[in-house]
Design a protein around this motif. Sequence first.
Motif, PDB file in Angstrom:
ATOM      1  N   HIS A   1     -11.706 -14.099   3.561  1.00 29.70           N
ATOM      2  CA  HIS A   1     -10.740 -14.752   2.649  1.00 29.70           C
ATOM      3  C   HIS A   1     -10.358 -13.744   1.550  1.00 29.70           C
ATOM      4  N   PRO A   2      -9.453 -12.840   1.848  1.00 25.63           N
ATOM      5  CA  PRO A   2      -9.096 -11.785   0.878  1.00 25.63           C
ATOM      6  C   PRO A   2      -8.517 -12.380  -0.418  1.00 25.63           C
ATOM      7  N   ASP A   3      -8.826 -11.699  -1.518  1.00 23.26           N
ATOM      8  CA  ASP A   3      -8.220 -12.063  -2.806  1.00 23.26           C
ATOM      9  C   ASP A   3      -6.935 -11.247  -2.952  1.00 23.26           C
ATOM     10  N   TYR A   4      -5.878 -11.797  -2.378  1.00 27.20           N
ATOM     11  CA  TYR A   4      -4.606 -11.068  -2.407  1.00 27.20           C
ATOM     12  C   TYR A   4      -4.074 -10.851  -3.828  1.00 27.20           C
ATOM     13  N   TRP A   5      -4.371 -11.790  -4.696  1.00 21.64           N
ATOM     14  CA  TRP A   5      -3.872 -11.630  -6.073  1.00 21.64           C
ATOM     15  C   TRP A   5      -4.569 -10.464  -6.769  1.00 21.64           C
ATOM     16  N   HIS A   6      -5.877 -10.314  -6.549  1.00 21.98           N
ATOM     17  CA  HIS A   6      -6.592  -9.156  -7.089  1.00 21.98           C
ATOM     18  C   HIS A   6      -6.018  -7.869  -6.516  1.00 21.98           C
ATOM     19  N   PHE A   7      -5.725  -7.871  -5.216  1.00 24.17           N
ATOM     20  CA  PHE A   7      -5.133  -6.699  -4.581  1.00 24.17           C
ATOM     21  C   PHE A   7      -3.803  -6.325  -5.236  1.00 24.17           C
ATOM     22  N   LEU A   8      -2.969  -7.321  -5.495  1.00 25.72           N
ATOM     23  CA  LEU A   8      -1.662  -7.061  -6.117  1.00 25.72           C
ATOM     24  C   LEU A   8      -1.794  -6.543  -7.549  1.00 25.72           C
ATOM     25  N   THR A   9      -2.701  -7.120  -8.295  1.00 27.97           N
ATOM     26  CA  THR A   9      -2.881  -6.648  -9.677  1.00 27.97           C
ATOM     27  C   THR A   9      -3.446  -5.233  -9.707  1.00 27.97           C
ATOM     28  N   GLU A  10      -4.314  -4.890  -8.724  1.00 26.91           N
ATOM     29  CA  GLU A  10      -4.871  -3.545  -8.667  1.00 26.91           C
ATOM     30  C   GLU A  10      -3.809  -2.515  -8.302  1.00 26.91           C
ATOM     31  N   THR A  11      -3.002  -2.803  -7.316  1.00 27.25           N
ATOM     32  CA  THR A  11      -1.956  -1.840  -6.935  1.00 27.25           C
ATOM     33  C   THR A  11      -0.935  -1.658  -8.067  1.00 27.25           C
TER      34      THR A  11
ATOM     35  N   ASP B   1      -6.736  11.231  -9.625  1.00 31.68           N
ATOM     36  CA  ASP B   1      -7.851  11.058  -8.696  1.00 31.68           C
ATOM     37  C   ASP B   1      -8.443   9.657  -8.818  1.00 31.68           C
ATOM     38  N   ASP B   2      -8.569   9.180 -10.056  1.00 27.57           N
ATOM     39  CA  ASP B   2      -9.085   7.820 -10.261  1.00 27.57           C
ATOM     40  C   ASP B   2      -8.146   6.785  -9.638  1.00 27.57           C
ATOM     41  N   ALA B   3      -6.839   7.039  -9.719  1.00 35.02           N
ATOM     42  CA  ALA B   3      -5.875   6.108  -9.140  1.00 35.02           C
ATOM     43  C   ALA B   3      -6.009   6.040  -7.622  1.00 35.02           C
ATOM     44  N   VAL B   4      -6.236   7.203  -6.997  1.00 31.26           N
ATOM     45  CA  VAL B   4      -6.414   7.230  -5.536  1.00 31.26           C
ATOM     46  C   VAL B   4      -7.637   6.416  -5.136  1.00 31.26           C
ATOM     47  N   ALA B   5      -8.731   6.620  -5.864  1.00 35.35           N
ATOM     48  CA  ALA B   5      -9.959   5.891  -5.541  1.00 35.35           C
ATOM     49  C   ALA B   5      -9.794   4.398  -5.765  1.00 35.35           C
ATOM     50  N   ARG B   6      -9.076   4.056  -6.842  1.00 35.42           N
ATOM     51  CA  ARG B   6      -8.871   2.630  -7.142  1.00 35.42           C
ATOM     52  C   ARG B   6      -8.020   1.967  -6.073  1.00 35.42           C
ATOM     53  N   LEU B   7      -7.013   2.668  -5.581  1.00 40.99           N
ATOM     54  CA  LEU B   7      -6.174   2.115  -4.520  1.00 40.99           C
ATOM     55  C   LEU B   7      -6.997   1.898  -3.250  1.00 40.99           C
ATOM     56  N   GLN B   8      -7.868   2.846  -2.955  1.00 37.50           N
ATOM     57  CA  GLN B   8      -8.678   2.706  -1.738  1.00 37.50           C
ATOM     58  C   GLN B   8      -9.606   1.498  -1.820  1.00 37.50           C
ATOM     59  N   ARG B   9     -10.164   1.278  -2.992  1.00 39.92           N
ATOM     60  CA  ARG B   9     -11.040   0.111  -3.159  1.00 39.92           C
ATOM     61  C   ARG B   9     -10.248  -1.184  -2.979  1.00 39.92           C
ATOM     62  N   ALA B  10      -9.007  -1.218  -3.496  1.00 43.23           N
ATOM     63  CA  ALA B  10      -8.168  -2.402  -3.344  1.00 43.23           C
ATOM     64  C   ALA B  10      -7.852  -2.656  -1.876  1.00 43.23           C
ATOM     65  N   VAL B  11      -7.590  -1.581  -1.142  1.00 42.64           N
ATOM     66  CA  VAL B  11      -7.300  -1.735   0.284  1.00 42.64           C
ATOM     67  C   VAL B  11      -8.537  -2.257   1.018  1.00 42.64           C
TER      68      VAL B  11
ATOM     69  N   ILE C   1       0.833  -1.200   0.000  1.00 40.86           N
ATOM     70  CA  ILE C   1       0.000   0.000   0.000  1.00 40.86           C
ATOM     71  C   ILE C   1       0.868   1.251   0.000  1.00 40.86           C
ATOM     72  N   ASP C   2       1.866   1.285   0.876  1.00 40.38           N
ATOM     73  CA  ASP C   2       2.752   2.454   0.959  1.00 40.38           C
ATOM     74  C   ASP C   2       3.499   2.683  -0.353  1.00 40.38           C
ATOM     75  N   ARG C   3       3.957   1.622  -0.955  1.00 41.03           N
ATOM     76  CA  ARG C   3       4.697   1.732  -2.227  1.00 41.03           C
ATOM     77  C   ARG C   3       3.824   2.369  -3.302  1.00 41.03           C
ATOM     78  N   THR C   4       2.564   1.969  -3.350  1.00 40.17           N
ATOM     79  CA  THR C   4       1.654   2.488  -4.370  1.00 40.17           C
ATOM     80  C   THR C   4       1.274   3.933  -4.081  1.00 40.17           C
ATOM     81  N   ARG C   5       0.989   4.247  -2.788  1.00 43.04           N
ATOM     82  CA  ARG C   5       0.655   5.628  -2.443  1.00 43.04           C
ATOM     83  C   ARG C   5       1.810   6.580  -2.750  1.00 43.04           C
ATOM     84  N   PHE C   6       3.017   6.145  -2.503  1.00 42.43           N
ATOM     85  CA  PHE C   6       4.184   6.984  -2.812  1.00 42.43           C
ATOM     86  C   PHE C   6       4.227   7.314  -4.306  1.00 42.43           C
ATOM     87  N   ALA C   7       3.958   6.309  -5.161  1.00 48.17           N
ATOM     88  CA  ALA C   7       3.985   6.543  -6.615  1.00 48.17           C
ATOM     89  C   ALA C   7       2.928   7.567  -7.024  1.00 48.17           C
ATOM     90  N   VAL C   8       1.730   7.482  -6.417  1.00 42.08           N
ATOM     91  CA  VAL C   8       0.655   8.416  -6.766  1.00 42.08           C
ATOM     92  C   VAL C   8       0.998   9.817  -6.264  1.00 42.08           C
TER      93      VAL C   8
END
Length: 461
Positions: A425-435, A408-418, A378-385
């Motif tokens: 049972h989180p879908d960690y792979w979906h989370f990784l592809t989204e970030t 702005d769309d990227a910020v919202a998309r990251l929040q949804r992934a988080v 999460i931190d790595r992705t927020r830093f890029a944005v």
Amino acid sequence: MTATQTQPHARASASAVRGVLDLIGLVLSPVPLLVAVLPAAFTGGGQRRWFGGRADSQRAEAQAAKDDAAAAFYDLDTAQRDLRISIETISAVDSSPGARRAVDDFSAIGRRIDEASHQYITAVDAHDLDRDDLEASVASRARGELNRAKDELVRVKGDLDRFADGLGPLLDKAETQLARLAPAVERARAALLAASNALDSVRESGFRADDLAGRLASLAPELTKLNQGAGQHGVAETIHRADQVLRDAEAVRAEAERLPERAAEIDKRLVSLRTRAQALTTRADSVEPTLSELRRRFSAECWQDLQSVPEQATQSVHQAEEKLGAAAKAREEQRWPDATALLATVRALLNTTDEAVSAAGDRLQRLNAVAKDPQQEIDRTRFAVRDAQRLAMSGRNTPDPRHARPLDDAVARLQRAVDSLSGRHPDYWHFLTETEAVRRSASRVVEQIREDRGSGVSDRP
């Protein structure tokens, strides 16, 4: 003024070009030297007997006019001969509209020269200035006719000189082509000999080189045409043919000389790819245990796309081994292009298999890392944005909508992934592809801003 003075270009090139034209088989059209049929045109003929009085004065003036006309006739005849060599040089090499026009213009001037020469010869034949009873009126009339003939010869000579001066560019081009002819043909012959020697050498080493022999044999008709000369096929076409034969023969020679090295490279690749196929077979056996762990620890969305990897890996390795056998046979039969193509196919199959086998292990490693500590991703992705946002606001009070909207769309998309990690049972792979997608979006905005500023496009409000 002599022909040498009025036509420096044509006279300077005449002797050099004459030998080259003879070499390529061009026969210069003979030009009858009209002076030869006029033995009296230059000397006056016979022994002169002079008598005093007005008749002798008119006779002397007529004789001087005759000598001047003879000199003008000789200058014109010499200039025409030299210029004819230049015209034949141009017509032998150049078929452009300008060259054809020059040939036509020379023919037209030739007709004027014939007319002026005929006028001069007629004037000379019409009057015997050595007659004892030559009357003053006849001598005066002869002087007038000879002067008019001389003036016409001089006038035509001037037109011929001006025409010759205008031939400079065409003649330079033609002489350049002629200068290239003999060296080009010689280089082509030397290249054919070198290719033949190289082919003989590799054959003595045990290589058949049938394809190279066929390519070399196909050049035989071209060599025949080169030997027939430019007189039959034209200078420009012969130079072009010589250059093409040179390129083709050098290609055959280079491939023949490289044949032993090429065979060694194929042997080395056969061994290397066979070893790699064996290693991949061993690695493929580890995919199933990896999939078992993925199934046990993570939701189906994290591993179901990898279910077919073991079977596909086995099939791909088997197909690669078959292709390797075919490549080995092609190498044994010295079918070098076939062997090279088959080895390229084997390499592509093994690359694809390697990526698939590696994907299972990489997937497990990444899922383990994010399951243990998702905050790092999460931190790595927020830093890029945020880095992209800072660049978008640099030097501005408000961001450019072209940059602000995707960020702005990227910020919202990251929040949804988080938020998606909050389930049982989180879908960690979906989370990784989204970030990863969010970081790519931020990177595109950064590239766009830098391109705009680098090209001088103002993005200020």
